[in-house]
Design a protein around this motif. Structure first.
Motif, mmCIF file in Angstrom:
data_model
loop_
_atom_site.group_PDB
_atom_site.id
_atom_site.type_symbol
_atom_site.label_atom_id
_atom_site.label_comp_id
_atom_site.label_asym_id
_atom_site.label_seq_id
_atom_site.Cartn_x
_atom_site.Cartn_y
_atom_site.Cartn_z
ATOM 1 N N UNK A 110 0.812 -1.223 0.000
ATOM 2 C CA UNK A 110 0.000 0.000 0.000
ATOM 3 C C UNK A 110 0.844 1.272 0.000
ATOM 4 N N UNK A 111 2.018 1.181 -0.604
ATOM 5 C CA UNK A 111 2.868 2.360 -0.756
ATOM 6 C C UNK A 111 3.560 2.816 0.499
ATOM 7 N N UNK A 112 3.577 1.993 1.557
ATOM 8 C CA UNK A 112 4.161 2.411 2.830
ATOM 9 C C UNK A 112 5.680 2.307 2.799
ATOM 10 N N UNK A 113 6.359 3.389 3.249
ATOM 11 C CA UNK A 113 7.809 3.377 3.290
ATOM 12 C C UNK A 113 8.408 3.453 1.902
ATOM 13 N N UNK A 114 9.691 3.747 1.819
ATOM 14 C CA UNK A 114 10.376 3.826 0.537
ATOM 15 C C UNK A 114 11.829 3.399 0.739
ATOM 16 N N UNK A 115 12.259 2.402 -0.036
ATOM 17 C CA UNK A 115 13.613 1.881 0.048
ATOM 18 C C UNK A 115 14.369 2.172 -1.235
ATOM 19 N N UNK A 116 15.550 2.741 -1.105
ATOM 20 C CA UNK A 116 16.440 2.968 -2.240
ATOM 21 C C UNK A 116 16.991 1.617 -2.676
ATOM 22 N N UNK A 117 16.727 1.222 -3.918
ATOM 23 C CA UNK A 117 17.220 -0.072 -4.393
ATOM 24 C C UNK A 117 18.740 -0.134 -4.413
ATOM 25 N N UNK A 118 19.384 1.015 -4.463
ATOM 26 C CA UNK A 118 20.843 1.033 -4.444
ATOM 27 C C UNK A 118 21.408 0.735 -3.059
ATOM 28 N N UNK A 119 20.543 0.698 -2.039
ATOM 29 C CA UNK A 119 21.010 0.385 -0.691
ATOM 30 C C UNK A 119 21.016 -1.113 -0.417
ATOM 31 N N UNK A 120 20.479 -1.922 -1.320
ATOM 32 C CA UNK A 120 20.431 -3.362 -1.116
ATOM 33 C C UNK A 120 21.824 -3.957 -1.236
ATOM 34 N N UNK A 121 22.183 -4.831 -0.304
ATOM 35 C CA UNK A 121 23.564 -5.319 -0.250
ATOM 36 C C UNK A 121 23.888 -6.357 -1.313
ATOM 37 N N UNK A 122 22.887 -6.813 -2.069
ATOM 38 C CA UNK A 122 23.184 -7.779 -3.130
ATOM 39 C C UNK A 122 23.288 -7.127 -4.515
ATOM 40 N N UNK A 123 23.239 -5.799 -4.582
ATOM 41 C CA UNK A 123 23.400 -5.104 -5.858
ATOM 42 C C UNK A 123 24.855 -5.228 -6.321
ATOM 43 N N UNK A 124 25.099 -5.590 -7.581
ATOM 44 C CA UNK A 124 26.471 -5.717 -8.068
ATOM 45 C C UNK A 124 27.237 -4.404 -7.961
#
Length: 371
Positions: free
Chosen positions: A308-322
């Motif tokens: 339901x659109x709650x919160x917002x996470x930067x995908x670049x903060x994910x530790x599995x990003x190359x």
């Protein structure tokens, strides 16, 4: 995620006129941008390999099959379809010309988009399951047509128009199941020009009307395209609705609605002030929204929200990003938590690339004769 949509936006960008393009903030991706397939549950990220040239995203289904369009080494531009989880790729061909682009896909792998015929006309198309075959859906008697979205019963939505340069006289359409029985979508906010972008399994259609006074109004319909509900202001960069899910929740700009387009919740940002720095692109049936937003440093990053659109996470903060990848926008998310995003090399690498291109251009200019 409804069964749609288009690269950068869920709209046939080669058909819309320049004024509408500006309003919808549709930007052509730089050649350096890459399509990435992310799986939040499996914590994996992989590049979607296309035909080796410029490519755009069109849609993703719940199996993770991805559609879009890409240039070939020979110079054509064709619709493509991947296998599940974004693996493998297949050229879907055209209607006789050397251009096609896929904009939507349902869970059976039926694909819709637009393609050129042998005579150069541009037509909406639909394929059979798993992208097999391609047929012309017609134009309601007009010159051009574009298919934007498809649901799991095979109902297709899009628009037809008479002027490919200005986008004037565009009319939204909807078909019956299996893509049969194309008809004008009535009651679209009273706009003289209107477009249909997406459709859910109940047949609720998401679209945009351009009124005779030049105003842009987002709308959804009731089941099977009946009736019209005018949506509120979404804010953000585009301020228009971009996606609809199974319950009729709609996302766009900096907002998300409740079921059946009712109410509005602001999504927020990734640290920047104001709400005009967020652009929602897609959502799934849980109401998870993806898109792009500005950080406190002014950079544009891809994001995902909770239900339901709650919160917002930067995908670049994910530790599995190359390493060496900067995700600038997330285009869509399916019910399995699989996301399509666009990315570029990290700023340091990108600056080195630009510097190298600059040296090539400088060298080329040095070889030119003096005027």
């Amino acid at each position: 995620m409804n069964m749609k949509k288009n690269g950068g936006f869920k709209v046939g960008i080669f058909v819309l006129g320049p004024v509408l393009l500006a309003v919808l903030s549709i930007a052509t991706h730089a050649d350096a941008e890459i399509l990435y397939f992310m799986d939040l549950n499996k914590r994996t990220v992989s590049e979607i390999k296309t035909f080796g040239g410029f490519s755009t995203f069109g849609g993703i289904n719940n199996a993770g099959q991805v559609v879009g369009g890409a240039t070939t080494p020979e110079g054509g531009h064709y619709a493509f379809l991947t296998g599940p989880s974004g693996q493998g790729i297949r050229n879907l061909g055209s209607l006789g010309g050397n251009f096609s682009r896929a904009l939507g896909i349902n869970d059976s792998g039926e694909v819709v988009g637009f393609a050129d015929t042998a005579t150069g006309a541009r037509r909406a198309f639909m394929t059979g399951p798993n992208g097999v075959g391609m047929r012309d859906l017609g134009t309601l008697g007009r010159d051009q047509s574009v298919a934007e979205g498809i649901n799991n019963t095979g109902q297709v939505v899009g628009y037809t128009q008479t002027d490919t340069q200005t986008g004037s006289d565009a009319h939204a359409f909807i078909t019956g199941p299996g893509g049969e029985g194309i008809r004008d979508l009535d009651g679209t906010s009273g706009g003289a020009t209107n477009y249909a972008f997406a459709i859910n399994d109940a047949g609720q259609v998401l679209g945009l009307s351009v009124t005779s006074g030049g105003d842009f109004v987002s709308f959804i319909t009731g089941p099977n395209g009946a009736g019209t509900v005018v949506l509120g202001t979404f804010g953000g960069r585009g301020d228009v609705a971009t996606d609809i899910n199974a319950s009729g929740q709609v996302a766009g700009g900096a907002g998300i609605t409740g079921p059946n387009g009712m109410g509005m919740t602001t999504l927020g940002t990734l640290g920047a002030s104001g709400t005009d720095v967020t652009d929602a692109e897609g959502l799934n049936d849980a109401g998870q929204v993806v898109g792009s937003s500005s950080t406190s440093a002014g950079a544009t990053h891809a994001f995902v929200t909770g239900p339901d659109g709650a919160g917002m996470t930067d995908l670049n903060s994910l530790d599995f990003l190359p390493e060496g990848v900067l995700l600038t926008a997330a285009m869509d998310i399916n019910n399995a938590g699989q996301i399509i995003a666009t990315g570029v090399p990290e700023p340091e690498s990108y600056l080195m690339l630009l510097a190298g291109l600059g040296m090539v251009v400088f060298a080329a200019r040095r070889k030119r004769p003096l005027a």
